[in-house]
Scaffold this motif. Sequence first.
Motif, PDB file in Angstrom:
ATOM      1  N   PRO A  60      -5.662  -3.185  -3.000  1.00 41.79           N
ATOM      2  CA  PRO A  60      -5.515  -3.468  -1.964  1.00 41.79           C
ATOM      3  C   PRO A  60      -5.050  -2.683  -0.955  1.00 41.79           C
ATOM      4  CG  PRO A  60      -3.797  -5.021  -3.245  1.00 41.79           C
ATOM      5  CD  PRO A  60      -5.050  -4.180  -4.072  1.00 41.79           C
ATOM      6  N   GLU A  61      -5.000  -1.395  -2.150  1.00 42.46           N
ATOM      7  CA  GLU A  61      -4.855   0.399  -1.252  1.00 42.46           C
ATOM      8  C   GLU A  61      -6.753   0.478  -1.160  1.00 42.46           C
ATOM      9  OE1 GLU A  61      -7.586   0.827  -4.755  1.00 42.46           O
ATOM     10  OE2 GLU A  61      -6.127  -0.392  -4.151  1.00 42.46           O
ATOM     11  N   ARG A  62      -7.560   0.215  -0.741  1.00 43.26           N
ATOM     12  CA  ARG A  62      -8.558   0.033  -0.408  1.00 43.26           C
ATOM     13  C   ARG A  62      -8.122   0.202   1.409  1.00 43.26           C
ATOM     14  NH1 ARG A  62     -12.668  -1.600  -5.104  1.00 43.26           N
ATOM     15  NH2 ARG A  62     -12.568   0.019  -6.036  1.00 43.26           N
ATOM     16  N   GLU A  63      -7.500  -0.951   2.006  1.00 39.99           N
ATOM     17  CA  GLU A  63      -7.227  -1.466   3.204  1.00 39.99           C
ATOM     18  C   GLU A  63      -6.314  -1.368   3.890  1.00 39.99           C
ATOM     19  OE1 GLU A  63      -7.803  -5.468   2.997  1.00 39.99           O
ATOM     20  OE2 GLU A  63      -9.505  -5.466   2.332  1.00 39.99           O
ATOM     21  N   ALA A  64      -5.573   0.099   3.276  1.00 38.21           N
ATOM     22  CA  ALA A  64      -4.112   0.149   3.576  1.00 38.21           C
ATOM     23  C   ALA A  64      -4.341   1.694   4.235  1.00 38.21           C
ATOM     24  CB  ALA A  64      -2.713  -0.309   2.739  1.00 38.21           C
ATOM     25  N   ALA A  65      -4.058   2.200   5.210  1.00 42.27           N
ATOM     26  CA  ALA A  65      -3.785   3.741   5.276  1.00 42.27           C
ATOM     27  C   ALA A  65      -2.500   4.074   4.923  1.00 42.27           C
ATOM     28  CB  ALA A  65      -4.014   3.430   6.940  1.00 42.27           C
ATOM     29  N   PRO A  66      -2.238   5.616   3.678  1.00 41.77           N
ATOM     30  CA  PRO A  66      -1.303   5.776   3.928  1.00 41.77           C
ATOM     31  C   PRO A  66      -0.117   5.439   5.266  1.00 41.77           C
ATOM     32  CG  PRO A  66      -2.926   7.345   2.853  1.00 41.77           C
ATOM     33  CD  PRO A  66      -3.452   6.094   4.306  1.00 41.77           C
ATOM     34  N   PHE A  67       1.156   5.847   4.458  1.00 44.18           N
ATOM     35  CA  PHE A  67       2.170   5.389   5.112  1.00 44.18           C
ATOM     36  C   PHE A  67       2.500   7.113   6.219  1.00 44.18           C
ATOM     37  CE2 PHE A  67       7.070   6.348   6.391  1.00 44.18           C
ATOM     38  CZ  PHE A  67       7.309   5.530   7.154  1.00 44.18           C
ATOM     39  N   ASP A  68       2.009   8.186   5.791  1.00 44.49           N
ATOM     40  CA  ASP A  68       2.096   9.535   6.209  1.00 44.49           C
ATOM     41  C   ASP A  68       1.035   9.727   5.209  1.00 44.49           C
ATOM     42  OD1 ASP A  68       3.021  10.095   3.481  1.00 44.49           O
ATOM     43  OD2 ASP A  68       5.778  10.530   4.269  1.00 44.49           O
ATOM     44  N   GLU A  69       1.408  11.589   5.659  1.00 44.23           N
ATOM     45  CA  GLU A  69       0.527  12.672   5.310  1.00 44.23           C
ATOM     46  C   GLU A  69       1.060  13.231   3.351  1.00 44.23           C
ATOM     47  OE1 GLU A  69       4.385  14.583   5.963  1.00 44.23           O
ATOM     48  OE2 GLU A  69       2.836  12.652   7.403  1.00 44.23           O
ATOM     49  N   ARG A  70       1.038  12.133   3.306  1.00 46.41           N
ATOM     50  CA  ARG A  70       1.811  12.409   1.780  1.00 46.41           C
ATOM     51  C   ARG A  70       1.394  11.799   0.691  1.00 46.41           C
ATOM     52  NH1 ARG A  70       5.583  16.782   0.626  1.00 46.41           N
ATOM     53  NH2 ARG A  70       4.851  18.250   1.977  1.00 46.41           N
ATOM     54  N   PRO A  71       0.023  10.984   0.622  1.00 51.42           N
ATOM     55  CA  PRO A  71      -0.493  10.033  -0.148  1.00 51.42           C
ATOM     56  C   PRO A  71      -0.816   9.755  -1.686  1.00 51.42           C
ATOM     57  CG  PRO A  71      -2.421  11.205   0.961  1.00 51.42           C
ATOM     58  CD  PRO A  71      -0.925  11.557   1.463  1.00 51.42           C
ATOM     59  N   GLU A  72      -0.211  11.395  -2.134  1.00 55.12           N
ATOM     60  CA  GLU A  72       0.038  11.139  -4.098  1.00 55.12           C
ATOM     61  C   GLU A  72       1.211  11.188  -4.404  1.00 55.12           C
ATOM     62  OE1 GLU A  72       1.034  15.346  -1.703  1.00 55.12           O
ATOM     63  OE2 GLU A  72      -0.094  13.093  -1.344  1.00 55.12           O
ATOM     64  N   PHE A  73       2.125  10.583  -3.294  1.00 55.63           N
ATOM     65  CA  PHE A  73       3.895  10.359  -3.667  1.00 55.63           C
ATOM     66  C   PHE A  73       3.889   8.956  -3.880  1.00 55.63           C
ATOM     67  CE2 PHE A  73       4.355  14.752  -2.425  1.00 55.63           C
ATOM     68  CZ  PHE A  73       4.476  15.320  -3.209  1.00 55.63           C
ATOM     69  N   ALA A  74       5.278   8.936  -4.804  1.00 51.82           N
ATOM     70  CA  ALA A  74       5.065   7.782  -5.433  1.00 51.82           C
ATOM     71  C   ALA A  74       5.899   6.300  -4.220  1.00 51.82           C
ATOM     72  CB  ALA A  74       6.122   7.060  -6.542  1.00 51.82           C
ATOM     73  N   TYR A  75       6.709   7.067  -3.465  1.00 51.43           N
ATOM     74  CA  TYR A  75       6.994   5.768  -2.367  1.00 51.43           C
ATOM     75  C   TYR A  75       5.448   5.485  -1.701  1.00 51.43           C
ATOM     76  CZ  TYR A  75       6.255   9.853   0.608  1.00 51.43           C
ATOM     77  OH  TYR A  75       5.799  10.702   1.294  1.00 51.43           O
ATOM     78  N   ASN A  76       4.324   5.819  -1.750  1.00 51.51           N
ATOM     79  CA  ASN A  76       3.185   5.608  -1.041  1.00 51.51           C
ATOM     80  C   ASN A  76       2.778   4.625  -1.377  1.00 51.51           C
ATOM     81  OD1 ASN A  76       2.401   6.166   2.070  1.00 51.51           O
ATOM     82  ND2 ASN A  76       2.563   8.057   1.982  1.00 51.51           N
ATOM     83  N   LEU A  77       2.555   4.067  -2.935  1.00 49.09           N
ATOM     84  CA  LEU A  77       1.796   3.652  -3.301  1.00 49.09           C
ATOM     85  C   LEU A  77       1.729   2.018  -3.207  1.00 49.09           C
ATOM     86  CD1 LEU A  77       3.229   4.764  -7.014  1.00 49.09           C
ATOM     87  CD2 LEU A  77       0.283   5.166  -5.844  1.00 49.09           C
ATOM     88  N   VAL A  78       0.494   1.058  -2.495  1.00 48.51           N
ATOM     89  CA  VAL A  78      -0.139   0.453  -2.420  1.00 48.51           C
ATOM     90  C   VAL A  78      -0.207  -0.400  -3.478  1.00 48.51           C
ATOM     91  CG1 VAL A  78      -1.890  -0.904  -1.322  1.00 48.51           C
ATOM     92  CG2 VAL A  78      -1.063   1.037  -0.602  1.00 48.51           C
TER      93      VAL A  78
END
Length: 544
Positions: free
Chosen positions: A175-193
């Motif tokens: 699913p992460e291939r279709e989801a844009a990061p929530f913010d400019e910090r895609p490497e942090f755990a809260y942004n995981l899909v």
Amino acid sequence: MQATRPDSRQVRRPAARLPAGLSLLAALAWLPAAARDQPLPEPVLQALHQARVPADALGAIVLPVGNSLASRLAPRWAHQADRPMQPASTLKLLTSIVALDQIGPNVRGFTELLTRAPQQGDVLAGDLVLRGGADPEFDLPQLWALLLELRQVHGLRMLAGDIVIDRTLFRPSRPEREAAPFDERPEFAYNLVPDALQLNSHLLQIEISSEGAALQARALPPLPGLVFDTSALRPSDRPCAEWLQDWQSPPPADAAEPGVLRIRLQGGFPKACTQRPSLYLLDPLALAERQLRWLWASLGGSWSGQVREAEAPSVPLLTAAQQAAQLPPLRPGAAVVVPGAQRAVSGPGLRLLASHQARPWGELLRTLNKQSSNVYTRLLYLQLGVAAMADNPDLTTRALADRAVRQWLAARRIDAPGLVVDNGSGLSRAERISPRALAQVLLAAHQGRWAPDLLMSLPLAGVDGTLRNRLTAGPAMGQARLKTGLLRDVSALAGYVTDPQGRPWVVVGFLNHPNAVAARPALDALVDWVAGGGLSPASPAPAR
């Protein structure tokens, strides 16, 4: 869960004059709508004024809990309660409540090692399948235990084929291939899909250390085929605790040479500092391959193949009821893990070598809601759509989960105009729900069979979870159970509050404003107002 009976004073109190000619049922339906956009309590007004947030940034509602006539006649309070607003993480309540009712608290995620290859001595002469079943607790220690079982129970030393990763429980499988990061910090755990195989949550723990101007980085554990480039990471004079202030998101890892990935760290990092963050820095397949090689080698095993993704042969599961009735197994993709269920293994020579089961979701809700886990919530939300996948091949799992939520609301006659559910966690700028709709969901849950499971998962005011440092001195301390929500421009609280007479209330409050974070005390003041008896007959009227 039984609501405490209101005292006789409140039962006799005329909450509103009913229109002539209304039947009792019509009157009861009319009463909740009669109290809308009431004056704000003085402590709420003061907190909003101090944060420079206007009253129209707040949507809130307070409703009595219970089905009795006394509960329906009890006072209630509302302010812009029908306005769809951003709920932040209070939307996790909707996902939790629907999941408890639809799939129950005993469903477990799972991870399996399977093969159809023959074993020749200590050699597995073919592929090994690692299949994910939405197991939120499958980290490196659990993978190590499965591989150890291959070595000690099955006597395997050499894997002659590939390791095939099966993530196809959800559609799409990545699913992460279709989801844009929530913010400019895609490497942090809260942004995981999340996907169906959450191996270590796709996170790589690294250690960054500095001594003067010398900066070093390494992976923990020391996975093979990883190189860290710190040439673009400059030393800074910030305190170690503020290391994130100058951090810049790394670019995608480069293939430095065959089998080797180079991770380039950039930005600033404090002098004389050591940090060990867990970050999303590699594609999950590339990370899983390195984790598998390191763990298998540490157990004395050898493996010359590669990791690839594919769908494994079906291993449907039988529920306890189906076992008793000897019914056919569930269709692939429709199965859930039930404690004590036996596995119906299909496919030519397919064998289940080892498996891990997560704790039941009824237990995991404590982590989900008390710690506000986005990954857990997104996994649970997708589980709502799994059962319908086989009958709806053209719909994504997320679309089916959205449909399951709306069907649940419709079955309980909960009107939710403007409802938008993106991933079920509240970590979204698109998600919307009105305070009244969420309050009605909480009322339905309190009257449902899984009310204790939900209540035990909510943070306790001033005691634990995301409320441990809030509401620590007022009447709500130690008795209000509330889910928090916090995003940039959004602050929210929703849950259950008990007043001095022991009467339970549902309280929902959303703040949508650039200064919403600074105005959090207004939500706390609303909760304390209710906990202190703000809606009891002897309480002073709210300020006008």
